[in-house]
Design a protein around this motif. Structure first.
Motif, short mmCIF file in Angstrom:
data_model
loop_
_atom_site.label_atom_id
_atom_site.label_comp_id
_atom_site.label_asym_id
_atom_site.label_seq_id
_atom_site.Cartn_x
_atom_site.Cartn_y
_atom_site.Cartn_z
N LEU A 37 0.84 -1.20 0.00
CA LEU A 37 0.00 0.00 0.00
C LEU A 37 0.87 1.24 0.00
O LEU A 37 1.72 1.41 0.88
CB LEU A 37 -0.91 0.02 1.23
N PHE A 38 0.68 2.11 -0.99
CA PHE A 38 1.40 3.37 -1.11
C PHE A 38 0.44 4.54 -0.86
O PHE A 38 -0.76 4.36 -0.71
CB PHE A 38 1.99 3.52 -2.51
N GLY A 39 1.00 5.74 -0.87
CA GLY A 39 0.19 6.94 -0.87
C GLY A 39 -0.02 7.41 -2.29
O GLY A 39 0.72 7.05 -3.21
N TYR A 40 -1.03 8.24 -2.50
CA TYR A 40 -1.26 8.81 -3.83
C TYR A 40 -0.14 9.76 -4.24
O TYR A 40 0.16 9.88 -5.42
CB TYR A 40 -2.59 9.56 -3.85
N ASP A 41 0.44 10.45 -3.25
CA ASP A 41 1.45 11.45 -3.54
C ASP A 41 2.74 11.17 -2.79
O ASP A 41 2.74 10.48 -1.76
CB ASP A 41 0.95 12.85 -3.16
N ALA A 42 3.83 11.70 -3.30
CA ALA A 42 5.13 11.55 -2.65
C ALA A 42 5.14 12.31 -1.32
O ALA A 42 4.32 13.20 -1.08
CB ALA A 42 6.23 12.06 -3.56
N ALA A 43 6.09 11.96 -0.47
CA ALA A 43 6.25 12.64 0.81
C ALA A 43 6.78 14.05 0.60
O ALA A 43 7.38 14.37 -0.43
CB ALA A 43 7.19 11.85 1.70
N THR A 44 6.57 14.90 1.57
CA THR A 44 7.19 16.22 1.60
C THR A 44 8.29 16.19 2.66
O THR A 44 8.13 15.57 3.72
CB THR A 44 6.17 17.30 1.94
N CYS A 45 9.40 16.86 2.38
CA CYS A 45 10.56 16.81 3.26
C CYS A 45 11.07 18.19 3.58
O CYS A 45 11.07 19.09 2.71
CB CYS A 45 11.68 15.99 2.63
N ASN A 46 11.55 18.37 4.80
CA ASN A 46 12.18 19.61 5.23
C ASN A 46 13.61 19.29 5.66
O ASN A 46 13.84 18.49 6.57
CB ASN A 46 11.42 20.24 6.41
N ALA A 47 14.57 19.88 4.98
CA ALA A 47 15.98 19.61 5.25
C ALA A 47 16.36 20.05 6.66
O ALA A 47 15.99 21.13 7.11
CB ALA A 47 16.85 20.32 4.22
N THR A 48 17.11 19.21 7.35
CA THR A 48 17.64 19.54 8.67
C THR A 48 19.15 19.70 8.64
O THR A 48 19.75 20.17 9.59
CB THR A 48 17.25 18.46 9.70
N SER A 49 19.77 19.27 7.53
CA SER A 49 21.20 19.46 7.28
C SER A 49 21.43 19.24 5.80
O SER A 49 20.48 19.04 5.03
CB SER A 49 22.04 18.49 8.12
N THR A 50 22.68 19.25 5.37
CA THR A 50 22.98 19.01 3.96
C THR A 50 22.73 17.57 3.54
O THR A 50 22.68 17.28 2.34
CB THR A 50 24.44 19.38 3.64
N THR A 51 22.56 16.67 4.51
CA THR A 51 22.37 15.25 4.17
C THR A 51 21.17 14.59 4.85
O THR A 51 20.95 13.40 4.68
CB THR A 51 23.63 14.44 4.55
N THR A 52 20.40 15.34 5.62
CA THR A 52 19.25 14.76 6.31
C THR A 52 18.02 15.63 6.16
O THR A 52 18.12 16.85 5.94
CB THR A 52 19.51 14.54 7.82
N ALA A 53 16.88 15.01 6.27
CA ALA A 53 15.61 15.73 6.18
C ALA A 53 14.55 14.99 6.98
O ALA A 53 14.59 13.76 7.11
CB ALA A 53 15.17 15.86 4.73
N ASN A 54 13.60 15.74 7.51
CA ASN A 54 12.43 15.16 8.15
C ASN A 54 11.31 15.11 7.11
O ASN A 54 10.98 16.14 6.51
CB ASN A 54 11.98 15.99 9.35
N CYS A 55 10.75 13.92 6.92
CA CYS A 55 9.76 13.73 5.85
C CYS A 55 8.42 13.26 6.40
O CYS A 55 8.36 12.59 7.45
CB CYS A 55 10.27 12.71 4.83
N SER A 56 7.36 13.59 5.68
CA SER A 56 6.01 13.18 6.05
C SER A 56 5.25 12.78 4.80
O SER A 56 5.22 13.53 3.82
CB SER A 56 5.29 14.34 6.76
#
Length: 294
Positions: free
Chosen positions: A124-143
């Motif tokens: 089971l997937f979502g209809y849309d891709a996740a949205t992400c907010n960068a927390t550094s140059t190599t990491t992000a918090n995604c939902s």
């Protein structure tokens, strides 16, 4: 949105046939369609682009080097007989410093799978891709969301129970993918309903009342609610002057989910049935039915 196929080593036109999507999802975003293709292709050692071309069927999928951690998903997802249900999943995404998460060529999102990670029974997937907010140059918090539409064959009744969570990152232009499972677990449950009726009322003090009702749950294959057979249910009572229910007696639902029992009426109050739930079906309590005792 789901794929329902045993993921195997497929190639060329055969791979496309394994990615069949219900017509009702024709308007879904590029993510929902490509993510399903990527999940199938990743297990077969291909890129998504190779799965679409028999001439490139032997091309190996490149790992994007993206990893996922700290995934959080609801403990249970209660899904009715029809309609649209969704749940939000959050996680941390770690990537190479050269990636631009805002690029139209890159997307990622969570998914749920039933069975083995390499060869899941259902995804089971979502209809849309996740949205992400960068927390550094190599990491992000995604939902991201998982979308479920039982009226469009997303689920069979046997799918109820424990599911595992994964996440997937995809580069559209190459079809290369990072796919990671065993990030968490949840229960996908058949939504339950419970009714009660206590009669007669009003009733004389000390007389017997009959309490009836029905325990039912969503049938994902008929898109209706059906009786839940041979389940333990408790009759409870709450005095008119109290806010707390106490147990009166336990009974078992019939082969059609119906409930029937008797008890003595001693004081004004509310009667209800309550069901503790199972891994496939959530707990539920009926709204109290008031009985006036004369």
């Amino acid at each position: 949105m789901r794929i329902r196929a045993t993921v195997a080593a497929v190639s060329g036109a055969l791979a496309l046939s394994a990615l069949a999507v219900p017509a009702s999802h024709a308007a879904d975003s590029a993510w929902s369609v490509q993510a399903q293709a990527a999940k199938t292709a990743a297990a077969s050692g291909q890129s998504v682009s190779s799965a679409k071309s028999a001439r490139a069927a032997d091309a190996a999928a490149a790992d994007l080097g993206v990893t996922f951690s700290n995934l959080k998903v609801a403990k249970a997802i209660k899904v009715g007989a029809a309609g649209h249900y969704s749940t939000t999943v959050t996680y941390t995404l770690t990537h190479g410093a050269n990636y631009d998460l805002t690029s139209d060529d890159f997307a990622n999102g969570p998914y749920l799978y039933k069975g083995d990670f390499e060869t899941p029974d259902t995804v089971l997937f979502g209809y849309d891709a996740a949205t992400c907010n960068a927390t550094s140059t190599t990491t992000a918090n995604c939902s991201g969301k998982i979308d479920i539409t039982p009226g469009e064959d997303d689920l069979l009744n046997v799918d109820a129970g424990k599911w595992s969570a994964g996440a997937l990152a995809l580069q559209y232009s190459t079809g290369d993918v990072s796919d990671q499972g065993a990030l968490g677990t949840t229960l996908v449950q058949r939504l339950s309903k419970l009714t009660v009726n206590a009669a007669p009322e009003p009733v004389k003090k000390g007389k017997t009342i009959t309490v009836t009702g029905k325990l039912s749950r969503a049938n994902w294959e008929t898109n209706k609610y059906a009786g839940y057979a041979t389940q333990k249910v408790v009759l409870q009572f709450r005095k008119k002057t109290s806010s707390t229910y106490t147990n009166v007696k336990g009974i078992t639902s019939s082969s059609t989910g119906t409930l029937k029992t008797t008890t003595k009426a001693t004081v004004d109050g509310y009667y209800r049935f309550t069901f503790a739930g199972t891994t496939t079906t959530p707990a539920v309590s009926a709204a109290g039915d008031y009985v006036d005792v004369k």
